[in-house]
Design a protein around this motif. Structure first.
Motif, PDB file in Angstrom:
ATOM      1  N   PRO A 279      27.457 117.146  30.936  1.00 39.07           N
ATOM      2  CA  PRO A 279      26.704 115.719  31.308  1.00 39.07           C
ATOM      3  C   PRO A 279      27.659 115.512  32.715  1.00 39.07           C
ATOM      4  O   PRO A 279      28.951 115.098  32.758  1.00 39.07           O
ATOM      5  N   ASN A 280      26.957 115.097  33.762  1.00 34.83           N
ATOM      6  CA  ASN A 280      27.673 114.897  34.901  1.00 34.83           C
ATOM      7  C   ASN A 280      26.627 114.348  36.064  1.00 34.83           C
ATOM      8  O   ASN A 280      25.464 114.561  35.930  1.00 34.83           O
ATOM      9  N   GLU A 281      27.155 113.669  36.989  1.00 41.75           N
ATOM     10  CA  GLU A 281      26.078 113.415  38.198  1.00 41.75           C
ATOM     11  C   GLU A 281      26.950 113.720  39.404  1.00 41.75           C
ATOM     12  O   GLU A 281      28.165 113.587  39.479  1.00 41.75           O
ATOM     13  N   GLN A 282      25.928 114.034  40.414  1.00 41.32           N
ATOM     14  CA  GLN A 282      26.528 114.373  41.707  1.00 41.32           C
ATOM     15  C   GLN A 282      26.415 113.193  42.644  1.00 41.32           C
ATOM     16  O   GLN A 282      25.605 112.461  42.770  1.00 41.32           O
ATOM     17  N   PHE A 283      27.587 113.009  43.500  1.00 40.12           N
ATOM     18  CA  PHE A 283      27.602 112.024  44.299  1.00 40.12           C
ATOM     19  C   PHE A 283      27.518 112.644  45.597  1.00 40.12           C
ATOM     20  O   PHE A 283      28.332 113.517  46.105  1.00 40.12           O
TER      21      PHE A 283
ATOM     22  N   ILE B 157      19.588 118.087  31.719  1.00 36.87           N
ATOM     23  CA  ILE B 157      18.507 117.915  32.633  1.00 36.87           C
ATOM     24  C   ILE B 157      18.861 116.498  33.640  1.00 36.87           C
ATOM     25  O   ILE B 157      18.978 115.672  32.940  1.00 36.87           O
ATOM     26  N   THR B 158      19.067 116.627  34.684  1.00 37.12           N
ATOM     27  CA  THR B 158      19.189 115.572  35.457  1.00 37.12           C
ATOM     28  C   THR B 158      18.038 115.290  36.690  1.00 37.12           C
ATOM     29  O   THR B 158      17.650 116.279  37.064  1.00 37.12           O
ATOM     30  N   TRP B 159      17.822 114.347  36.955  1.00 34.21           N
ATOM     31  CA  TRP B 159      16.888 113.712  37.926  1.00 34.21           C
ATOM     32  C   TRP B 159      17.439 112.829  39.105  1.00 34.21           C
ATOM     33  O   TRP B 159      18.455 112.187  38.694  1.00 34.21           O
ATOM     34  N   TYR B 160      17.197 113.136  40.309  1.00 36.65           N
ATOM     35  CA  TYR B 160      17.652 112.445  41.407  1.00 36.65           C
ATOM     36  C   TYR B 160      16.545 112.029  42.343  1.00 36.65           C
ATOM     37  O   TYR B 160      15.375 112.491  42.428  1.00 36.65           O
ATOM     38  N   GLN B 161      16.900 111.082  42.922  1.00 37.36           N
ATOM     39  CA  GLN B 161      15.881 110.518  44.113  1.00 37.36           C
ATOM     40  C   GLN B 161      16.616 110.301  45.292  1.00 37.36           C
ATOM     41  O   GLN B 161      17.816 110.230  45.642  1.00 37.36           O
ATOM     42  N   GLN B 162      15.577 110.677  46.320  1.00 33.51           N
ATOM     43  CA  GLN B 162      16.029 110.941  47.862  1.00 33.51           C
ATOM     44  C   GLN B 162      15.231 110.103  48.660  1.00 33.51           C
ATOM     45  O   GLN B 162      13.829 110.644  48.674  1.00 33.51           O
ATOM     46  N   PHE B 163      15.616 109.295  49.467  1.00 27.81           N
ATOM     47  CA  PHE B 163      14.977 108.433  50.564  1.00 27.81           C
ATOM     48  C   PHE B 163      15.108 109.365  51.654  1.00 27.81           C
ATOM     49  O   PHE B 163      16.069 109.999  51.827  1.00 27.81           O
TER      50      PHE B 163
ATOM     51  N   GLN C 207      19.816 111.281  33.308  1.00 29.14           N
ATOM     52  CA  GLN C 207      20.258 112.831  32.546  1.00 29.14           C
ATOM     53  C   GLN C 207      20.003 112.674  31.323  1.00 29.14           C
ATOM     54  O   GLN C 207      20.364 111.628  30.657  1.00 29.14           O
ATOM     55  N   GLY C 208      19.784 113.929  30.702  1.00 28.20           N
ATOM     56  CA  GLY C 208      19.499 113.918  29.259  1.00 28.20           C
ATOM     57  C   GLY C 208      19.891 115.486  28.870  1.00 28.20           C
ATOM     58  O   GLY C 208      19.570 116.323  29.616  1.00 28.20           O
TER      59      GLY C 208
END
Lengths: 114, 111
Positions: free
Chosen positions: A100-104, B33-39, B49-50
């Motif tokens: 569990p992680n997020e990219q910055f 599973i991770t979701w990202y948003q990009q402008f 994330q989940g």
């Protein structure tokens, strides 16, 4: 403020002239990586680093080098840039690799190679 | 490492709920599973994330079925400011630490 910084933000250069794009994070993150973004191709990982002195190739490493001598810095080096390396580049960091992680992400560097 | 497939684009009217589905057929046991948003001209930003079932935060919900071969990002009552590209990413909990974002889904919110 926790952030990832990149320099320069914009760069126009000529074929074959070596350049370095710097990336720095102030969050004590272990994992850092570089991506390039091209129209219709999404984000593609170039190189990543799991910690100091540990780097590995991503999807599109050809024509690029990286180094990780300090935890906070992860420069991207183009020894002999070519026009097909014209792209938008992003540096990113995360606390660790995997799990569990997020990219910055940094703000991006728009590179044009003539 | 999970390879992901998403629709290239979606349109929605303001105020509607939007669901974007991502397939990741070869997701590994330890993958999140991770979701990202990009402008435009900005770096991607983490949304949610989940690992399984349902996760909800202040901006979105993430639904992951039991087989984990797909996931659905749900954006409630979208506004014009939700117009962006949305990426799903299968992180790897073990083994390869390479990340593959894929091409993303361009969401256009119409007034």
């Amino acid at each position: 403020e926790a952030q990832v910084t990149q320099n320069p933000r914009y760069l126009i250069t000529v074929t074959g002239k070596k350049l370095t794009v710097t990336c720095s994070q102030n969050m004590n993150h272990e994992y850092m990586s570089w991506y390039r973004q091209d129209p219709g191709l999404g984000l593609r990982q170039i190189y990543y680093s799991m910690n100091v002195e540990v780097t590995d190739k991503g999807d599109v490493p050809e024509g690029y080098k990286v180094s990780r001598k300090e935890k906070r810095n992860f420069p991207l080096i183009l020894e002999s840039p070519s026009p097909n390396q014209t792209s938008l580049y992003f540096c990113a960091s995360s606390l660790r690799a995997g799990g569990p992680n997020e990219q910055f992400f940094g703000p991006g560097t728009r590179l044009t190679v003539l | 490492l999970a390879k992901t497939t998403q629709p290239i684009s979606m349109d929605s009217y303001e105020g509607q709920e939007v669901n974007i589905t991502c397939s990741h057929n070869n997701i590994a046991t330890n993958d999140y599973i991770t979701w990202y948003q990009q402008f435009p001209s900005q770096g991607p930003r983490f949304i949610i994330q989940g690992y399984k079932t349902k996760v909800t935060n202040e901006v979105a919900s993430l639904f992951i079925p039991a087989d984990r071969k797909s996931s659905t990002l749900s954006l409630p009552r979208v506004s014009l400011s939700d117009t962006a590209v949305y990426y799903c990413l299968g992180d790897s909990g073990a083994g390869s630490y390479q990340l593959t974002f894929g091409k993303g889904t361009k969401l256009s919110v119409i007034p």
